[in-house]
Design a protein around this motif. Sequence first.
Motif, PDB file in Angstrom:
ATOM      1  N   HIS A   8     -16.311  -1.040  -6.164  1.00  0.00           N
ATOM      2  CA  HIS A   8     -15.728  -0.299  -5.056  1.00  0.00           C
ATOM      3  C   HIS A   8     -14.757  -1.322  -4.373  1.00  0.00           C
ATOM      4  CE1 HIS A   8     -16.009   0.448  -0.673  1.00  0.00           C
ATOM      5  NE2 HIS A   8     -16.368  -0.370  -0.717  1.00  0.00           N
ATOM      6  N   LEU A   9     -15.009  -2.142  -4.892  1.00  0.00           N
ATOM      7  CA  LEU A   9     -13.749  -3.536  -4.447  1.00  0.00           C
ATOM      8  C   LEU A   9     -12.402  -3.075  -5.089  1.00  0.00           C
ATOM      9  CD1 LEU A   9     -15.001  -7.245  -3.569  1.00  0.00           C
ATOM     10  CD2 LEU A   9     -14.343  -5.602  -2.157  1.00  0.00           C
ATOM     11  N   LYS A  10     -12.904  -2.450  -6.084  1.00  0.00           N
ATOM     12  CA  LYS A  10     -11.854  -2.322  -7.188  1.00  0.00           C
ATOM     13  C   LYS A  10     -11.051  -0.889  -6.805  1.00  0.00           C
ATOM     14  CE  LYS A  10     -12.830  -4.067 -12.234  1.00  0.00           C
ATOM     15  NZ  LYS A  10     -13.533  -3.558 -13.210  1.00  0.00           N
ATOM     16  N   SER A  11     -11.576  -0.513  -6.594  1.00  0.00           N
ATOM     17  CA  SER A  11     -11.139   1.567  -6.079  1.00  0.00           C
ATOM     18  C   SER A  11      -9.681   0.590  -4.356  1.00  0.00           C
ATOM     19  CB  SER A  11     -12.389   2.015  -5.614  1.00  0.00           C
ATOM     20  OG  SER A  11     -11.993   3.108  -4.577  1.00  0.00           O
ATOM     21  N   LEU A  12     -10.946  -0.793  -3.845  1.00  0.00           N
ATOM     22  CA  LEU A  12      -9.899  -0.508  -2.835  1.00  0.00           C
ATOM     23  C   LEU A  12      -9.014  -0.643  -2.665  1.00  0.00           C
ATOM     24  CD1 LEU A  12     -13.315  -1.862  -0.109  1.00  0.00           C
ATOM     25  CD2 LEU A  12     -11.666   0.286   0.423  1.00  0.00           C
ATOM     26  N   ALA A  13      -8.748  -2.319  -3.870  1.00  0.00           N
ATOM     27  CA  ALA A  13      -7.373  -2.364  -4.645  1.00  0.00           C
ATOM     28  C   ALA A  13      -6.124  -1.651  -5.342  1.00  0.00           C
ATOM     29  CB  ALA A  13      -8.063  -3.795  -5.629  1.00  0.00           C
ATOM     30  N   SER A  14      -6.962  -0.495  -5.548  1.00  0.00           N
ATOM     31  CA  SER A  14      -5.784   0.488  -6.059  1.00  0.00           C
ATOM     32  C   SER A  14      -5.785   1.631  -5.122  1.00  0.00           C
ATOM     33  CB  SER A  14      -6.663   0.758  -7.661  1.00  0.00           C
ATOM     34  OG  SER A  14      -7.433   1.930  -7.407  1.00  0.00           O
ATOM     35  N   ASP A  15      -6.219   1.289  -4.201  1.00  0.00           N
ATOM     36  CA  ASP A  15      -5.770   2.728  -3.082  1.00  0.00           C
ATOM     37  C   ASP A  15      -4.364   2.517  -1.955  1.00  0.00           C
ATOM     38  OD1 ASP A  15      -5.463   4.104  -1.206  1.00  0.00           O
ATOM     39  OD2 ASP A  15      -7.330   3.814  -0.430  1.00  0.00           O
ATOM     40  N   PRO A  16      -3.564   2.870  -2.753  1.00  0.00           N
ATOM     41  CA  PRO A  16      -2.034   2.443  -2.506  1.00  0.00           C
ATOM     42  C   PRO A  16      -2.144   2.685  -0.516  1.00  0.00           C
ATOM     43  CG  PRO A  16      -2.375   4.530  -3.180  1.00  0.00           C
ATOM     44  CD  PRO A  16      -3.482   4.315  -3.100  1.00  0.00           C
ATOM     45  N   LYS A  17      -2.854   3.135   0.334  1.00  0.00           N
ATOM     46  CA  LYS A  17      -3.413   3.608   1.331  1.00  0.00           C
ATOM     47  C   LYS A  17      -4.484   2.392   2.195  1.00  0.00           C
ATOM     48  CE  LYS A  17      -2.938   8.159   1.109  1.00  0.00           C
ATOM     49  NZ  LYS A  17      -3.963   9.704   1.770  1.00  0.00           N
ATOM     50  N   ASP A  18      -4.499   1.012   1.187  1.00  0.00           N
ATOM     51  CA  ASP A  18      -5.214  -0.328   1.813  1.00  0.00           C
ATOM     52  C   ASP A  18      -4.368  -0.690   1.974  1.00  0.00           C
ATOM     53  OD1 ASP A  18      -7.138  -1.219   1.983  1.00  0.00           O
ATOM     54  OD2 ASP A  18      -6.309  -3.030   1.620  1.00  0.00           O
ATOM     55  N   PRO A  19      -4.604  -1.145   3.564  1.00  0.00           N
ATOM     56  CA  PRO A  19      -3.722  -1.819   3.839  1.00  0.00           C
ATOM     57  C   PRO A  19      -3.860  -3.362   4.540  1.00  0.00           C
ATOM     58  CG  PRO A  19      -5.909  -1.021   5.493  1.00  0.00           C
ATOM     59  CD  PRO A  19      -6.011  -0.327   4.339  1.00  0.00           C
ATOM     60  N   PHE A  20      -4.035  -3.898   2.957  1.00  0.00           N
ATOM     61  CA  PHE A  20      -4.160  -5.172   2.754  1.00  0.00           C
ATOM     62  C   PHE A  20      -3.458  -6.017   3.321  1.00  0.00           C
ATOM     63  CE2 PHE A  20      -4.870  -9.060   0.389  1.00  0.00           C
ATOM     64  CZ  PHE A  20      -6.163 -10.038   0.712  1.00  0.00           C
ATOM     65  N   LEU A  21      -1.562  -5.670   2.554  1.00  0.00           N
ATOM     66  CA  LEU A  21      -0.698  -6.705   2.787  1.00  0.00           C
ATOM     67  C   LEU A  21      -0.582  -6.100   4.102  1.00  0.00           C
ATOM     68  CD1 LEU A  21       0.920  -7.722   1.386  1.00  0.00           C
ATOM     69  CD2 LEU A  21       2.545  -6.394   0.645  1.00  0.00           C
ATOM     70  N   PHE A  22      -0.590  -5.190   4.489  1.00  0.00           N
ATOM     71  CA  PHE A  22       0.036  -5.700   5.904  1.00  0.00           C
ATOM     72  C   PHE A  22      -0.601  -6.535   6.635  1.00  0.00           C
ATOM     73  CE2 PHE A  22      -0.278  -3.010  10.303  1.00  0.00           C
ATOM     74  CZ  PHE A  22       0.597  -3.068  10.775  1.00  0.00           C
ATOM     75  N   LYS A  23      -2.227  -6.972   6.433  1.00  0.00           N
ATOM     76  CA  LYS A  23      -2.933  -7.387   7.526  1.00  0.00           C
ATOM     77  C   LYS A  23      -2.638  -8.587   6.940  1.00  0.00           C
ATOM     78  CE  LYS A  23      -5.729  -4.037   9.209  1.00  0.00           C
ATOM     79  NZ  LYS A  23      -6.280  -3.627  10.460  1.00  0.00           N
ATOM     80  N   VAL A  24      -2.465  -8.911   5.948  1.00  0.00           N
ATOM     81  CA  VAL A  24      -1.603 -10.637   5.458  1.00  0.00           C
ATOM     82  C   VAL A  24      -1.216 -10.568   6.708  1.00  0.00           C
ATOM     83  CG1 VAL A  24      -1.741 -11.839   4.396  1.00  0.00           C
ATOM     84  CG2 VAL A  24      -3.240 -10.604   3.124  1.00  0.00           C
ATOM     85  N   ARG A  25       0.179  -9.658   6.245  1.00  0.00           N
ATOM     86  CA  ARG A  25       1.892 -10.386   7.153  1.00  0.00           C
ATOM     87  C   ARG A  25       2.012  -9.785   8.432  1.00  0.00           C
ATOM     88  NH1 ARG A  25       5.488  -4.923   3.819  1.00  0.00           N
ATOM     89  NH2 ARG A  25       5.508  -7.236   2.340  1.00  0.00           N
ATOM     90  N   GLN A  26       0.610  -9.521   8.627  1.00  0.00           N
ATOM     91  CA  GLN A  26       0.162  -9.513  10.612  1.00  0.00           C
ATOM     92  C   GLN A  26      -0.094 -11.244  11.417  1.00  0.00           C
ATOM     93  OE1 GLN A  26      -2.580  -6.205  11.394  1.00  0.00           O
ATOM     94  NE2 GLN A  26      -1.373  -5.361  12.475  1.00  0.00           N
ATOM     95  N   ARG A  27      -0.842 -11.412   9.532  1.00  0.00           N
ATOM     96  CA  ARG A  27      -1.751 -13.011  10.235  1.00  0.00           C
ATOM     97  C   ARG A  27      -0.591 -14.342  10.129  1.00  0.00           C
ATOM     98  NH1 ARG A  27      -7.875 -13.763  10.758  1.00  0.00           N
ATOM     99  NH2 ARG A  27      -7.688 -11.018  11.358  1.00  0.00           N
ATOM    100  N   VAL A  28       0.177 -13.754   8.733  1.00  0.00           N
ATOM    101  CA  VAL A  28       1.291 -15.170   8.540  1.00  0.00           C
ATOM    102  C   VAL A  28       2.066 -15.022   8.250  1.00  0.00           C
ATOM    103  CG1 VAL A  28      -1.204 -15.908   7.887  1.00  0.00           C
ATOM    104  CG2 VAL A  28       0.727 -14.881   5.836  1.00  0.00           C
ATOM    105  N   GLY A  29       2.864 -13.111   8.171  1.00  0.00           N
ATOM    106  CA  GLY A  29       3.939 -13.238   7.724  1.00  0.00           C
ATOM    107  C   GLY A  29       4.663 -13.115   6.786  1.00  0.00           C
ATOM    108  N   LYS A  30       6.225 -12.416   6.680  1.00  0.00           N
ATOM    109  CA  LYS A  30       6.614 -12.032   5.358  1.00  0.00           C
ATOM    110  C   LYS A  30       6.216 -12.837   4.080  1.00  0.00           C
ATOM    111  CE  LYS A  30       9.186  -7.317   5.264  1.00  0.00           C
ATOM    112  NZ  LYS A  30      10.087  -7.247   5.475  1.00  0.00           N
ATOM    113  N   ARG A  31       7.511 -13.948   4.606  1.00  0.00           N
ATOM    114  CA  ARG A  31       7.231 -14.699   3.267  1.00  0.00           C
ATOM    115  C   ARG A  31       5.870 -15.349   2.539  1.00  0.00           C
ATOM    116  NH1 ARG A  31      12.567 -18.371   5.382  1.00  0.00           N
ATOM    117  NH2 ARG A  31      14.066 -16.967   4.554  1.00  0.00           N
ATOM    118  N   ALA A  32       5.080 -15.734   3.939  1.00  0.00           N
ATOM    119  CA  ALA A  32       3.463 -16.411   3.076  1.00  0.00           C
ATOM    120  C   ALA A  32       2.839 -15.077   2.719  1.00  0.00           C
ATOM    121  CB  ALA A  32       2.834 -16.905   4.879  1.00  0.00           C
ATOM    122  N   ALA A  33       3.166 -14.108   3.243  1.00  0.00           N
ATOM    123  CA  ALA A  33       2.044 -13.081   2.796  1.00  0.00           C
ATOM    124  C   ALA A  33       2.542 -12.956   1.307  1.00  0.00           C
ATOM    125  CB  ALA A  33       2.968 -11.737   3.269  1.00  0.00           C
TER     126      ALA A  33
END
Length: 171
Positions: A8-33
């Motif tokens: 399940h985690l692999k599937s989410l990680a490979s989903d191009p629509k998953d907002p992981f990077l976006f969520k990280v950026r929201q919290r710490v900014g672009k550079r830190a993300a």
Amino acid sequence: MLHAFKEHLKSLASDPKDPFLFKVRQRVGKRAAVLLEKRLRRLVAITPDVVERVYALWHQFGKDLPARKVGGYLLTYLYHPKDFLNEEEHGLFGYLDDAYFTALVYEFVLERLQETGNQLTAQDKRFLKEISNMKDSARIVIPNEAEKIELMFKEIQENEQSVTFQNAFRN
């Protein structure tokens, strides 16, 4: 069960629509993300492996109740979909709190193992160092949730009932 979780985690990680990077950026900014994303994805991805290792180590404990009690809480937390970071709402990012809690439990189990006079394997020493670094990165991205998880973990170790644990599922 852990195999299905890992898939399940692999599937989410490979989903191009998953907002992981976006969520990280929201919290710490672009550079830190950019610096943290890979490390955080790895922490989430290895969570099932860490859980598997924790259970393998428990066989060395005999009747060490604190380690077993923590494990029961870990499984409940992992498999409850609505915890501090809801997986339905956050996708892969929603497993970051689960990964953080799992890392705390792994560290605890290894500490208990050493307290009972057992030596850590070279693999556990390497894995512990890697997980500690990734856990520190997660704390940067999810500081409020990490603080709640740490409080919850402390309550679990000290008491039979953890108010913070119960509140984790009231989102």
